[in-house]
Design a protein around this motif. Structure first.
Motif, mmCIF file in Angstrom:
data_model
loop_
_atom_site.group_PDB
_atom_site.id
_atom_site.type_symbol
_atom_site.label_atom_id
_atom_site.label_comp_id
_atom_site.label_asym_id
_atom_site.label_seq_id
_atom_site.Cartn_x
_atom_site.Cartn_y
_atom_site.Cartn_z
ATOM 1 N N GLU A 41 0.866 -1.162 0.000
ATOM 2 C CA GLU A 41 0.000 0.000 0.000
ATOM 3 C C GLU A 41 0.907 1.217 0.000
ATOM 4 N N ASP A 42 0.450 2.242 -0.664
ATOM 5 C CA ASP A 42 1.210 3.480 -0.727
ATOM 6 C C ASP A 42 1.187 4.125 0.659
ATOM 7 N N PRO A 43 2.349 4.339 1.292
ATOM 8 C CA PRO A 43 2.344 4.917 2.641
ATOM 9 C C PRO A 43 1.869 6.369 2.637
ATOM 10 N N LEU A 44 1.801 6.970 1.438
ATOM 11 C CA LEU A 44 1.305 8.343 1.342
ATOM 12 C C LEU A 44 -0.037 8.379 0.620
ATOM 13 N N ALA A 45 -0.793 7.268 0.677
ATOM 14 C CA ALA A 45 -2.075 7.198 -0.023
ATOM 15 C C ALA A 45 -2.980 8.357 0.393
#
Lengths: 319, 163
Positions: A41-45
């Motif tokens: 998952e994108d940690p900056l989603a």
């Protein structure tokens, strides 16, 4: 790509397939079994990663890499203590500190990639490896921008105590100022990092005092460790052109501006511990180049070889 | 009709399942758009919190089961999570399950002060209520907890740290 739509992260393996395992039939078709660990998952989603007005995106990415690589490399060194620390509590403590730094590194690498996608190593088409992992696992040693202080091999426990103390003291002071960054992502990462580093610094400071005032042997080892680390320490507080530019643009911090504050904290620990400041000159660069320029000791290559080997063997791997 | 918020609020923390994400203060926002899609915002307790992916997947799964087909979960980094956001109900649930809830988080002002002495906290043993406790380690099995031991009933226990 700042937001994602969630799709099932992993289809249940097919037991009739030759790669299926004995557990396959137990899982049914409920993909939520695979909620953890099989998807990136994108940690900056959903975080706004727009580069602030008037800021050079390449410079911002380079600055983020420096901050990220310090945390990533030191995190790895600390994680090497897992199952090797003097007792279970210290094992857990060092692993916790390593995890905090890994979390900071991940966010900062993702921020660097969002600011300038060109810094991300190119992987085979269709590779599921996210940008922050590509940066961590697919760069060569000379592309790392960490200070040499964090890359030298671990010594004994006293060596790690002294290294955490010096590192956390300097980084806490830098991140404390970075909370005022014009870049909202850096400011947010810094605000969280300050809370974490406060614990790291206190932990190392207490152990420093304990070892210094402990036995003759613990004191001897601590003094030797500090002496060994001392020549590498000034690099952390020296101004690199990227840091100067980041400070100038209002997104970064020139570490030289926190040197005095860092020194006051260090003096407090040294004075209480009755340990003298080592009289050792700083380790010179090569043609003026240091860790921030990608000039590293041989230890970093060895460390990366171990850290990166699995990811590099499987550039198309889904974990 | 159950709202998306009410559904999301039932999802529990993967590491402290006695707490919902709402009780933990990690669930920051749930918005239902006119087209039926749901936008959820969560915040990490610590930078390296390994439970974020599980939280996200659990939220999506629970909302899907409740009929919300289109669910987005985003990360909200600012303001940074504080243990002060754990609700009263959450604190009661922690204590009931043998975990000592956090006191008030330190207030930041000026450079962060160095503390070379063991952190002073008003902690009571969650089992026997004795205040004769000692700190074993500032770092526990998860990033958000410290380890304590009760010197009266001799039980070790975990304390959620103030940040």
């Amino acid at each position: 790509m700042n937001e994602f739509h969630q799709t099932p992260s992993h289809s249940a393996p097919d037991p009739s397939h030759e790669d299926g395992s004995v557990y396959d039939g137990l899982l049914g078709t409920d993909s939520s079994q695979w909620a953890f660990g099989t998807d990136f998952e994108d940690p900056l989603a959903g975080v706004d990663t727009t580069v602030p007005d008037g800021v050079d995106h390449r410079m911002l990415a380079a600055y983020c890499l420096a901050l990220a690589d310090d945390a990533l490399v030191f995190s790895h060194r600390l994680s090497e203590w897992c199952s090797n620390a003097p007792d279970l509590e210290e094992d857990i403590a060092l692993a916790n500190i390593a995890l905090d730094l890994l979390g900071q590194a991940r966010l900062l690498l993702a921020r660097a990639a969002a600011a300038d996608p060109d810094v991300v190593p190119v992987l085979p088409e269709g590779s599921p490896v996210p940008a922050e992992d590509a940066l961590a696992f697919f760069r060569e040693a000379d592309e790392f921008r960490n200070v040499r202080f964090v890359e030298v091999p671990n010594g004994d426990f006293a060596h790690t105590v002294a290294r955490v103390l010096l590192f956390a003291t300097a980084r806490l002071a830098v991140l404390d100022r970075l909370t005022g960054s014009r870049d909202a992502v850096l400011a947010a990462v810094a605000a969280k990092g300050v809370k974490e580093l406060t614990y790291h610094r206190d932990y190392a400071g207490r152990w420093f005092l304990t070892l210094a005032r402990g036995t003759e042997e613990s004191r001897r080892r601590l003094v030797a460790a500090l002496d060994q680390l001392w020549p590498l320490y000034p690099e952390m507080l020296a101004t690199h052109p990227v840091e100067a530019a980041a400070a100038e643009a209002g997104v970064g911090v020139d570490p030289a501006t926190v040197a005095a504050e860092t020194d006051v904290v260090l003096e407090q620990v040294l004075a209480m511990s009755g340990v003298d400041r080592p009289q050792r000159a700083s380790l010179a660069g090569v043609d003026g180049r240091t860790g921030r320029d990608g000039l590293h000791t041989e230890a970093l290559s060895r460390m990366l070889a171990e850290m990166q080997v699995v990811a590099r063997a499987h550039p198309m791997g889904q974990w | 009709m159950t709202t998306a918020y009410a559904v999301a609020a039932t999802v529990t923390d993967p590491e402290m399942p006695m707490l919902t994400l709402e009780d933990l203060g990690v669930l920051r926002d749930v918005r239902e758009d006119a087209d039926g899609s749901v936008d959820v915002a969560i915040t990490p307790t610590y930078s390296g919190c390994p439970a974020m992916a599980t939280m996200r997947d659990d939220l999506v799964h629970r909302l899907r089961d409740a009929g919300y087909a289109d669910v987005r979960v985003r990360v909200e980094l600012s303001p940074a999570w504080s243990s002060d956001w754990i609700t009263d109900r959450g604190r009661a649930a922690l204590a009931e399950h043998g975990i000592s809830p956090p006191g008030a988080a330190p207030i930041a002002s000026g450079p962060v002060a160095l503390n070379l002495l063991p952190t002073r906290r008003a902690v009571a043993c969650p089992r026997c209520r004795s205040t004769a406790v000692e700190l074993t380690s500032e770092f526990g099995p998860t990033a958000c907890k410290a380890l304590y031991r009760c010197t009266d009933c001799l039980e070790p226990f975990e304390h959620v740290k103030e940040i």
